[in-house]
Write an enzyme that holds these catalytic residues in place. Sequence first.
Site, short mmCIF file in Angstrom:
data_model
loop_
_atom_site.label_atom_id
_atom_site.label_comp_id
_atom_site.label_asym_id
_atom_site.label_seq_id
_atom_site.Cartn_x
_atom_site.Cartn_y
_atom_site.Cartn_z
N PRO A 2 -43.41 25.87 -14.94
CA PRO A 2 -43.00 25.61 -16.32
C PRO A 2 -43.09 26.89 -17.15
O PRO A 2 -44.01 27.67 -16.97
CB PRO A 2 -44.03 24.59 -16.81
CG PRO A 2 -44.68 24.05 -15.61
CD PRO A 2 -44.60 25.12 -14.57
N GLU A 3 -42.14 27.07 -18.03
CA GLU A 3 -42.14 28.26 -18.86
C GLU A 3 -42.58 27.89 -20.27
O GLU A 3 -42.75 26.72 -20.59
CB GLU A 3 -40.74 28.88 -18.86
CG GLU A 3 -40.19 28.91 -17.46
CD GLU A 3 -39.37 30.15 -17.14
OE1 GLU A 3 -39.36 31.09 -17.93
OE2 GLU A 3 -38.77 30.15 -16.06
N LYS A 55 -48.72 29.34 -22.13
CA LYS A 55 -48.48 28.18 -21.28
C LYS A 55 -49.65 27.20 -21.28
O LYS A 55 -49.72 26.32 -20.44
CB LYS A 55 -48.17 28.64 -19.86
CG LYS A 55 -46.90 29.48 -19.80
CD LYS A 55 -46.60 29.85 -18.38
CE LYS A 55 -45.53 30.92 -18.34
NZ LYS A 55 -45.32 31.37 -16.97
N ASN A 170 -40.50 32.49 -14.40
CA ASN A 170 -39.60 33.16 -13.46
C ASN A 170 -38.11 32.98 -13.79
O ASN A 170 -37.32 33.89 -13.57
CB ASN A 170 -39.90 32.66 -12.05
CG ASN A 170 -39.62 33.73 -11.03
OD1 ASN A 170 -39.81 34.91 -11.31
ND2 ASN A 170 -39.13 33.34 -9.88
N ARG A 263 -42.29 35.27 -5.70
CA ARG A 263 -41.27 34.58 -6.49
C ARG A 263 -39.96 35.36 -6.40
O ARG A 263 -39.96 36.58 -6.30
CB ARG A 263 -41.72 34.45 -7.94
CG ARG A 263 -42.77 33.39 -8.06
CD ARG A 263 -43.17 33.18 -9.48
NE ARG A 263 -44.05 34.23 -9.94
CZ ARG A 263 -44.87 34.09 -10.98
NH1 ARG A 263 -44.88 32.98 -11.65
NH2 ARG A 263 -45.65 35.07 -11.36
#
Length: 273
Positions: A2-3, A55, A170, A263
């Site tokens: 999650p961003e 976050k 990401n 990633r």
Amino acid sequence: MPEGDTIFRAAHTLNRALAGRLVTRFESVFPALTRVADDDPIVGRTVRSVRSQGKHLLMALSGGLTLRTHMRMNGSWHIYRPGEKWQRPVRDMRVLVGTDDFVAVGFNVPVAEFLTDRELARHRQLRALGPDLLDAAFDPDAARTRVRAHGRDAIGDALLNQRAVAGIGNVFKSEILFVAGIDPFRRVDAMTDEDLARVIDVAQNLLQGNVLSREQTLSSAIGRRTTRSLDPNEKLWVYARGGKPCRRCGTLIESRKTGIDARLTYWCPRCQS
Ligand SMILES: [Zn+2]
């Protein structure tokens, strides 16, 4: 993962549903949480507010206690009406906060703790966060200085570093650098101030644009978009588009695994040379 925009929206939605309401139900599978709740009940407190910081999701309760959760890779908060069927199995429930009108359920949330006001003010991870791109008081110059401090890192890595600037995950990393026209592997100390300022400006625009356009959605990548296309198949410029033609120049999008958790980074070798 999650961003920042996802967490921001989750906090906003939870805040609208819960703020000012009496907690009538509290459950958790985390012993550290239930121990606090046994000693000093959560039921009977009022939810003061729910907000995001980077976050981290912070639910402030009356009596000077805050529930901090962090979603890491797989965690998410859902909100349901009492009795409504959950979209995830009960076994994935980690923490639950209910009022008469709503049930907020944290699924697979790997990090959860109660903090007193004093602990909240001194919290190491929260204090270490860089300027939050979704904070109304976001300071681009301060963010640029903090990213600059990671001069030997590739700009793609520096953008993911929450101590430099908070909120980018990401997906946005790749999208921001495409829109800014910057090679994700370029070292920060090889970039001009103008380039860096543009990257931060694009980052702020993309994250804030995604918050404004769909503040109801709690799930992660669904609906996120960085292009202006209204076609649902053309929402992103490069992310997850390895081997496909660049939407701008037709060159094939490249991808590479980077960093400790491998990633994927996506970029257009022509638009971002
Ligand atoms: Zn291109």
